[in-house]
Design a protein around this motif. Structure first.
Motif, PDB file in Angstrom:
ATOM      1  N   UNK A  73       0.769  -1.203   0.050  1.00  0.00           N
ATOM      2  CA  UNK A  73      -0.083  -0.049   0.111  1.00  0.00           C
ATOM      3  C   UNK A  73       0.746   0.974  -0.046  1.00  0.00           C
ATOM      4  N   UNK A  74       1.782   1.426   0.846  1.00  0.00           N
ATOM      5  CA  UNK A  74       3.023   2.263   0.857  1.00  0.00           C
ATOM      6  C   UNK A  74       3.478   2.600  -0.592  1.00  0.00           C
ATOM      7  N   UNK A  75       3.875   1.554  -1.134  1.00  0.00           N
ATOM      8  CA  UNK A  75       4.443   1.789  -2.568  1.00  0.00           C
ATOM      9  C   UNK A  75       3.461   2.177  -3.622  1.00  0.00           C
ATOM     10  N   UNK A  76       2.318   1.876  -3.581  1.00  0.00           N
ATOM     11  CA  UNK A  76       1.336   2.150  -4.224  1.00  0.00           C
ATOM     12  C   UNK A  76       0.887   3.884  -4.120  1.00  0.00           C
ATOM     13  N   UNK A  77       0.883   4.134  -2.926  1.00  0.00           N
ATOM     14  CA  UNK A  77       0.541   5.487  -2.518  1.00  0.00           C
ATOM     15  C   UNK A  77       1.630   6.490  -3.022  1.00  0.00           C
ATOM     16  N   UNK A  86      10.150   5.091 -10.923  1.00  0.00           N
ATOM     17  CA  UNK A  86      11.478   4.906 -11.324  1.00  0.00           C
ATOM     18  C   UNK A  86      12.728   4.516 -10.268  1.00  0.00           C
ATOM     19  N   UNK A  87      13.745   5.225 -10.374  1.00  0.00           N
ATOM     20  CA  UNK A  87      15.005   5.007  -9.186  1.00  0.00           C
ATOM     21  C   UNK A  87      14.368   5.195  -8.120  1.00  0.00           C
ATOM     22  N   UNK A  88      13.612   6.328  -8.105  1.00  0.00           N
ATOM     23  CA  UNK A  88      13.214   6.722  -6.392  1.00  0.00           C
ATOM     24  C   UNK A  88      12.304   5.584  -5.925  1.00  0.00           C
ATOM     25  N   UNK A  89      11.494   5.158  -6.725  1.00  0.00           N
ATOM     26  CA  UNK A  89      10.627   3.845  -6.066  1.00  0.00           C
ATOM     27  C   UNK A  89      11.271   2.768  -5.830  1.00  0.00           C
ATOM     28  N   UNK A  90      12.317   2.550  -6.891  1.00  0.00           N
ATOM     29  CA  UNK A  90      13.109   1.327  -6.749  1.00  0.00           C
ATOM     30  C   UNK A  90      13.960   1.524  -5.332  1.00  0.00           C
ATOM     31  N   UNK A  91      14.467   2.666  -5.073  1.00  0.00           N
ATOM     32  CA  UNK A  91      15.180   2.801  -3.925  1.00  0.00           C
ATOM     33  C   UNK A  91      14.506   2.404  -2.518  1.00  0.00           C
ATOM     34  N   UNK A  93      11.642   0.683  -2.553  1.00  0.00           N
ATOM     35  CA  UNK A  93      11.219  -0.850  -2.440  1.00  0.00           C
ATOM     36  C   UNK A  93      12.361  -1.582  -1.946  1.00  0.00           C
ATOM     37  N   UNK A  94      13.735  -1.369  -2.419  1.00  0.00           N
ATOM     38  CA  UNK A  94      14.833  -2.033  -1.921  1.00  0.00           C
ATOM     39  C   UNK A  94      15.196  -1.815  -0.348  1.00  0.00           C
ATOM     40  N   UNK A  95      14.855  -0.522   0.014  1.00  0.00           N
ATOM     41  CA  UNK A  95      14.854   0.048   1.509  1.00  0.00           C
ATOM     42  C   UNK A  95      13.883  -0.956   2.255  1.00  0.00           C
ATOM     43  N   UNK A  96      12.698  -1.263   1.876  1.00  0.00           N
ATOM     44  CA  UNK A  96      11.818  -1.839   2.431  1.00  0.00           C
ATOM     45  C   UNK A  96      12.156  -3.637   2.368  1.00  0.00           C
ATOM     46  N   UNK A  97      12.633  -4.020   1.366  1.00  0.00           N
ATOM     47  CA  UNK A  97      12.690  -5.493   0.812  1.00  0.00           C
ATOM     48  C   UNK A  97      13.820  -6.058   1.761  1.00  0.00           C
ATOM     49  N   UNK A 121      12.355   2.796  11.871  1.00  0.00           N
ATOM     50  CA  UNK A 121      12.453   4.009  12.733  1.00  0.00           C
ATOM     51  C   UNK A 121      13.760   4.681  12.285  1.00  0.00           C
ATOM     52  N   UNK A 122      13.679   5.876  12.308  1.00  0.00           N
ATOM     53  CA  UNK A 122      14.911   6.645  12.030  1.00  0.00           C
ATOM     54  C   UNK A 122      15.313   6.674  10.465  1.00  0.00           C
ATOM     55  N   UNK A 123      14.482   6.025   9.615  1.00  0.00           N
ATOM     56  CA  UNK A 123      14.828   6.017   8.212  1.00  0.00           C
ATOM     57  C   UNK A 123      14.048   7.358   7.478  1.00  0.00           C
ATOM     58  N   UNK A 124      14.097   7.656   6.349  1.00  0.00           N
ATOM     59  CA  UNK A 124      13.358   8.692   5.931  1.00  0.00           C
ATOM     60  C   UNK A 124      11.852   8.237   5.798  1.00  0.00           C
ATOM     61  N   UNK A 125      11.743   6.965   5.896  1.00  0.00           N
ATOM     62  CA  UNK A 125      10.084   6.684   5.727  1.00  0.00           C
ATOM     63  C   UNK A 125       9.747   6.565   7.116  1.00  0.00           C
ATOM     64  N   UNK A 126      10.457   6.595   8.047  1.00  0.00           N
ATOM     65  CA  UNK A 126       9.877   6.414   9.546  1.00  0.00           C
ATOM     66  C   UNK A 126       9.665   7.778  10.316  1.00  0.00           C
ATOM     67  N   UNK A 127       9.355   7.922  11.380  1.00  0.00           N
ATOM     68  CA  UNK A 127       8.973   9.093  12.371  1.00  0.00           C
ATOM     69  C   UNK A 127      10.410   9.593  12.488  1.00  0.00           C
ATOM     70  N   UNK A 128      10.124  10.778  12.768  1.00  0.00           N
ATOM     71  CA  UNK A 128      11.453  11.650  13.250  1.00  0.00           C
ATOM     72  C   UNK A 128      11.818  11.234  14.752  1.00  0.00           C
ATOM     73  N   UNK A 129      13.073  11.389  15.105  1.00  0.00           N
ATOM     74  CA  UNK A 129      13.333  10.839  16.480  1.00  0.00           C
ATOM     75  C   UNK A 129      13.556  12.280  17.408  1.00  0.00           C
TER      76      UNK A 129
END
Length: 129
Positions: A73-77, A86-91, A93-97, A121-129
């Motif tokens: 759902x996150x990737x589709x959104x 493209x490259x950004x979405x692939x990045x 996907x790899x970050x989650x895989x 957590x602490x990633x660009x996809x996670x909450x700010x610490x």
């Protein structure tokens, strides 16, 4: 609670108000608990109703929100709502895989299990610490 966006706006029009959340973090204060927070909210609502005010209570528990994000759902959104491709979405996907977890107890370790949900957590996809 609602506050007027700017002084002088018509008080009768709801579009002129902005919501203000009252966050009660009683569970993190010495001598208080989540029950204290609920009692405070109940008291505030009762007082507002006694004064004839309109009252709305919205409760949302986000304590583990980033642990339950569905990767697909996150990737589709990201792709369809935010135009990440493209490259950004692939990045992303790899970050989650290939993220796994295991449990170690008394020098014994369980097999690795992959994650289908959650972002680090602490990633660009996670909450700010």
């Amino acid at each position: 609670m609602l506050l007027l966006k700017r002084p002088g706006l018509h008080k009768e029009e709801m579009k002129n108000y902005r919501p203000i959340s009252n966050i009660y973090q009683s569970a993190y204060c010495r001598g208080h608990s989540t029950e204290t927070g609920l009692l405070k909210a109940h008291c505030d609502i009762s007082e507002a109703l006694d004064e004839g005010s309109m009252t709305v209570l919205i409760m949302l528990d986000l304590s583990a929100a980033f642990d339950v994000i569905d990767h697909s759902i996150l990737l589709k959104r990201l792709e369809f709502s935010f135009g990440i491709k493209e490259k950004a979405l692939s990045w992303v996907k790899l970050n989650l895989a290939y993220r796994t977890q295991c449990v170690s107890v008394a020098n014994k370790t369980s097999p690795d299990v992959g994650f289908l949900f959650g972002v680090p957590q602490g990633s660009v996809l996670g909450p700010k610490n």
